[in-house]
Write a protein that holds these residues in place. Structure first.
Motif, short mmCIF file in Angstrom:
data_model
loop_
_atom_site.label_atom_id
_atom_site.label_comp_id
_atom_site.label_asym_id
_atom_site.label_seq_id
_atom_site.Cartn_x
_atom_site.Cartn_y
_atom_site.Cartn_z
N LEU A 561 1.02 -0.74 0.10
CA LEU A 561 -0.05 0.30 0.08
C LEU A 561 1.37 0.80 0.13
N ASN A 562 1.90 1.12 0.76
CA ASN A 562 3.06 2.55 0.54
C ASN A 562 3.33 2.74 -0.69
N THR A 563 4.22 1.75 -1.59
CA THR A 563 4.82 1.93 -2.50
C THR A 563 3.51 2.06 -3.16
N ASP A 564 2.47 1.82 -3.44
CA ASP A 564 1.09 2.56 -4.55
C ASP A 564 1.11 4.24 -3.96
N ALA A 565 1.17 4.20 -2.89
CA ALA A 565 1.13 5.99 -2.44
C ALA A 565 2.34 6.71 -3.12
N LEU A 566 3.43 5.81 -2.86
CA LEU A 566 4.69 6.76 -2.99
C LEU A 566 4.91 6.85 -4.47
N ALA A 567 4.46 5.54 -5.69
CA ALA A 567 4.47 6.16 -6.98
C ALA A 567 3.83 7.26 -7.76
N VAL A 568 1.97 6.84 -6.59
CA VAL A 568 1.35 8.18 -7.22
C VAL A 568 2.06 9.78 -6.49
N LEU A 569 2.69 9.55 -5.89
CA LEU A 569 3.68 11.12 -5.12
C LEU A 569 4.46 11.41 -6.15
N ALA A 570 5.75 10.66 -6.33
CA ALA A 570 6.39 10.46 -7.61
C ALA A 570 5.99 10.98 -8.80
N THR A 571 4.51 10.52 -9.44
CA THR A 571 4.17 11.23 -10.76
C THR A 571 3.63 12.42 -10.71
N LEU A 572 2.84 12.78 -9.40
CA LEU A 572 2.46 14.46 -9.02
C LEU A 572 4.05 14.90 -8.80
N ALA A 573 5.29 14.77 -8.22
CA ALA A 573 6.20 14.99 -7.78
C ALA A 573 6.99 15.86 -9.09
N GLU A 574 6.24 15.20 -10.83
CA GLU A 574 7.20 15.50 -11.59
C GLU A 574 7.00 16.88 -12.03
N THR A 599 10.71 -1.68 3.22
CA THR A 599 11.52 -2.41 2.47
C THR A 599 11.66 -3.23 1.32
N SER A 600 10.58 -2.68 -0.05
CA SER A 600 10.44 -2.40 -1.23
C SER A 600 11.30 -1.93 -1.47
N ARG A 601 11.63 -2.21 -2.94
CA ARG A 601 12.99 -2.38 -3.66
C ARG A 601 12.75 -1.00 -4.37
N ALA A 602 11.40 -1.55 -5.31
CA ALA A 602 10.45 0.14 -5.87
C ALA A 602 9.75 1.10 -5.15
N GLY A 603 9.82 0.78 -4.00
CA GLY A 603 9.13 2.24 -2.68
C GLY A 603 10.09 2.61 -2.41
N LYS A 604 12.11 2.28 -2.58
CA LYS A 604 13.13 3.03 -1.99
C LYS A 604 13.12 3.86 -3.30
N GLU A 605 12.89 3.07 -4.44
CA GLU A 605 13.01 4.01 -5.61
C GLU A 605 12.04 5.03 -6.18
N TYR A 606 11.04 4.74 -5.64
CA TYR A 606 9.48 6.25 -5.87
C TYR A 606 9.99 7.57 -5.24
N CYS A 607 10.42 7.05 -4.03
CA CYS A 607 11.30 7.73 -2.89
C CYS A 607 12.61 8.38 -3.05
N VAL A 608 13.56 8.07 -4.06
CA VAL A 608 14.82 8.98 -4.26
C VAL A 608 13.39 9.72 -5.90
N SER A 609 13.06 9.01 -6.34
CA SER A 609 12.54 9.91 -7.84
C SER A 609 11.67 11.13 -6.81
#
Length: 682
Positions: A561-574, A599-609
């Motif tokens: 759930l958190n990873t999905d939320a980070l994905a949306v935030l990464a999109t909006l942050a562009e 713990t999700s690798r994708a979640g960390k990458e979204y944080c970086v974005s």
């Protein structure tokens, strides 16, 4: 016990490896043989839909031999070689007999056992003959048993040698009746319900639940045959599935339904994920691609799906409709690596995903002409019930539609052609919570089909679905409505159309704030899909998407759930306005916490974005805040060793920005920040 008699992992009408009894003491062997014989005799009380004569004769012979085994238990002879040889052969044969009896009484397998009746009778005959052969080497005269017992054993040996074990005439008549019914479907003729009922009654299939179990079993057999490339049995199996689906939907209309398999009920809620972007889905199967290939029109499909499409004689691109200048399939290795990384991050088995894709892509075409016509007849009946039936009949019809469309693309297309979608849309306005759940769930399955999306939109179904999203009678109905919005938003033109409705984003944000975990996920992914249209970014921001997601991240411990939320935030942050909205929501500490703890690798990458775009769009204040956080730089360096090439590029860029800030003055750094364009890690 020498052998394990219960085997739940084997396929029907197959014998697992039954090893000979070597090095076993005669007493142990005899005890095991007695136990096995008793188990076989216990089948006397069970119902056999087929093979009744053969079963009765087999159990009778084993019962007589059981008396013999118990008689000599305490008087085993000294000269035991031939006796042990006989007992070992009987032990192996009795195990196979038990497996065969298991199959004859297996729940859900009655129809298939009827259609394999000739083969089953042959197996009974072969095994009984082996019993006769084994008894030939038994030295009866040297055994300490009564003359009466010896006569019984000789009688069994003689009868087993001569046993015909032929097909029961009633089984043969029932088999012919089924073949006639299937042929009638193939010839586009609707069979007489009374004739169908005779074969159902013969097999004692008298309830919706029993019929449903028969269908599930046959579908499992089809999946196995297809996965092993054994196509010989598939047409007959598919025809039987069509016949029994017709029976389940029409002949068992008034019986209790849906209780036999909770995995098929409305309680089986569908959850989505932002980590499965539209580019990861095969346009044919709508499932995760495991071997993406590109065709001459430039479109990408899963190899198994497009090969099935081409094999059926289609020379048009399924997505564009353009003529394929070549049937060459070019591997898309870049996309495959991204999908593999996604599977690794989310604990998804590539093998399992590939099998699932193969199963669903196989259903683009019907398994047989009979199955196709049976489903067409059934679809027309169900669509009629949606319009003219009672509330109970409507609910039953919607439930059947959901089952038919669940994992079968051909069924979806036929149901859509039968005009079932308008009827389901009408049902959404009901005051009955159960009816609303069933109808919205059925619509979800049909919305996965490209034509289904179009029909929903053309019938103004978006308004009805949005009303359920806002005011649904149950939380399950609301979260299913969010999932439908995600599927409908896959075509570009529909994303814009959905986003233009001023109530869509507020309703999805409301589900993020107050929904269940499943509802939150579906709402987040629906927003993610809508954000693929840039015109929807401003609407998402205006609806308060960012504060809702930040609050969720601050309170949730669910990784997906958190990873999905980070994905949306990464999109909006562009975009600059998105970055400022994230800062206004005091999200920076939350994002840093997620970078450190998720713990999700994708979640960390979204944080970086997110952090990268905050630096680019918001300037020195954010950069200074990141530099002050000592744990940031080590975390970023650790991400350089793993992840996708695009993610590594984004991480390196962020590290350079932070390093340059430390080396130069803030004002000079701000004036020199390169406004480069970077590819999104998604």
């Amino acid at each position: 016990m020498i052998q394990r008699f219960e085997r739940n992992d084997r396929r029907i009408l197959t014998f697992p490896a039954v090893h000979p009894c070597e090095g076993i003491s005669p007493a142990t062997l005899l005890d095991s043989l007695i136990t096995l014989s008793r188990n076989i005799c216990n089948y006397k009380s069970k119902f056999f839909a087929t093979q009744r004569r053969n079963v009765r004769e087999t159990i009778r012979q084993v019962g007589i031999l059981l008396i013999f085994f118990e008689e000599i238990k305490d008087h085993l002879p000294r000269n035991r070689d031939s006796t042990v040889l006989c007992f070992a052969e009987l032990h192996t044969t009795f195990q196979k007999l038990k497996f065969l009896l298991d199959d004859c009484t297996r729940e859900g397998a009655k129809t298939w056992m009827l259609m394999k009746a000739h083969s089953v009778a042959s197996q009974f005959r072969a095994l009984v003959r082996i019993v006769a052969t084994a008894l030939d080497v038994l030295p009866l005269n040297s055994l300490n048993v009564s003359g009466e017992i010896k006569e019984l054993v000789l009688m069994v040996a003689n009868q087993a040698q001569k046993a015909k074990m032929e097909l029961d005439p009633e089984d043969e008549d029932a088999t012919k009746r089924v073949i006639v019914i299937v042929n009638q479907f193939e010839n586009k003729f609707q069979p007489d319900p009374c004739v169908i009922k005779k074969f159902l009654d013969y097999l004692d299939i008298t309830t919706w639940s029993q019929c449903h179990k028969e269908i599930k079993f046959l579908e499992e057999e089809i999946n196995f045959e297809s996965s092993e490339n054994h196509e010989r049995e598939v047409p007959m199996l598919s025809g039987l599935v069509g016949l029994l689906s017709y029976c389940r939907g029409i002949l068992f209309e008034d019986s209790v339904y849906g209780n036999s398999d909770q995995s098929d009920g409305t309680s089986n809620l569908e959850t989505l994920t932002c980590l499965n972007p539209e580019d990861f889905r095969c346009p044919i199967s709508l499932e995760l691609m495991t071997d993406p290939v590109t065709v001459s029109t430039g479109q990408t499909y899963d190899r198994a799906s497009i090969q099935k499409w081409l094999k059926s004689g289609n020379l048009l691109c399924p997505k564009t409709g353009g003529i394929l200048q070549s049937t060459e399939l070019v591997p898309n290795s870049t996309l495959r690596k991204l999908i593999q990384q996604f599977c690794f991050d989310n604990g998804i088995s590539i093998t399992k995903s590939r099998k699932t894709n193969r199963d669903i892509s196989r259903t683009i075409l019907p398994g047989s002409p009979a199955a196709a016509e049976a489903i067409k007849f059934l679809s027309e009946f169900l669509a009629g019930r949606l319009y003219f039936g009672s509330d109970q009949q409507k609910s039953k019809a919607a439930y059947e539609i959901r089952l038919l469309a669940k994992s079968n693309i051909f069924n979806r297309s036929v149901l859509i052609e039968a005009a079932s979608i308008p009827g389901l849309l009408q049902m959404l306005s009901t005051n009955d919570p159960s009816m609303q759940e069933i109808s919205i769930s059925a619509l979800l399955k049909l919305s996965k089909h490209s034509q289904g999306k179009k029909v929903i939109v053309e019938n103004r179904g978006l308004n009805s679905i949005l009303d359920v999203l806002k005011n649904g009678l149950t939380m399950e109905a609301k979260q299913t409505a969010a999932a439908i919005i995600f599927y409908i938003s896959s075509p570009r033109e529909y994303r814009k159309l959905i986003g233009e409705n001023p109530e869509v984003f507020p309703a999805l944000v409301g589900l993020i704030e107050y929904g269940t975990s499943c509802g939150k996920k579906n709402a987040i992914v629906a927003i993610f899909g809508l954000l693929l249209s840039h015109s929807n970014h401003e609407r998402a921001l205006g609806a308060g998407t960012i504060p809702a997601l930040v609050n969720l991240l601050a309170s949730s411990d669910k990784v997906e759930l958190n990873t999905d939320a980070l994905a949306v935030l990464a999109t909006l942050a562009e975009r600059t306005e998105g970055s400022f909205a994230i800062l206004e929501a005091s999200a920076l500490p939350v994002i840093l916490s997620q970078l450190q703890n998720i713990t999700s690798r994708a979640g960390k990458e979204y944080c970086v974005s997110i952090l990268f775009f905050l630096c680019i769009n918001s300037g020195a204040e954010v950069i200074a805040a990141l530099v002050r956080e000592r744990q940031v730089m080590p975390l970023l360096y650790s991400l350089l060793t793993e992840g996708t090439s695009q993610a590594k590029k984004r991480t390196r860029s962020l590290i350079r920005i932070l390093q340059r800030f430390c080396e130069t003055s803030t004002s000079r750094f701000v004036s020199e920040v390169p406004q480069e364009q970077f590819i999104d890690v998604r």
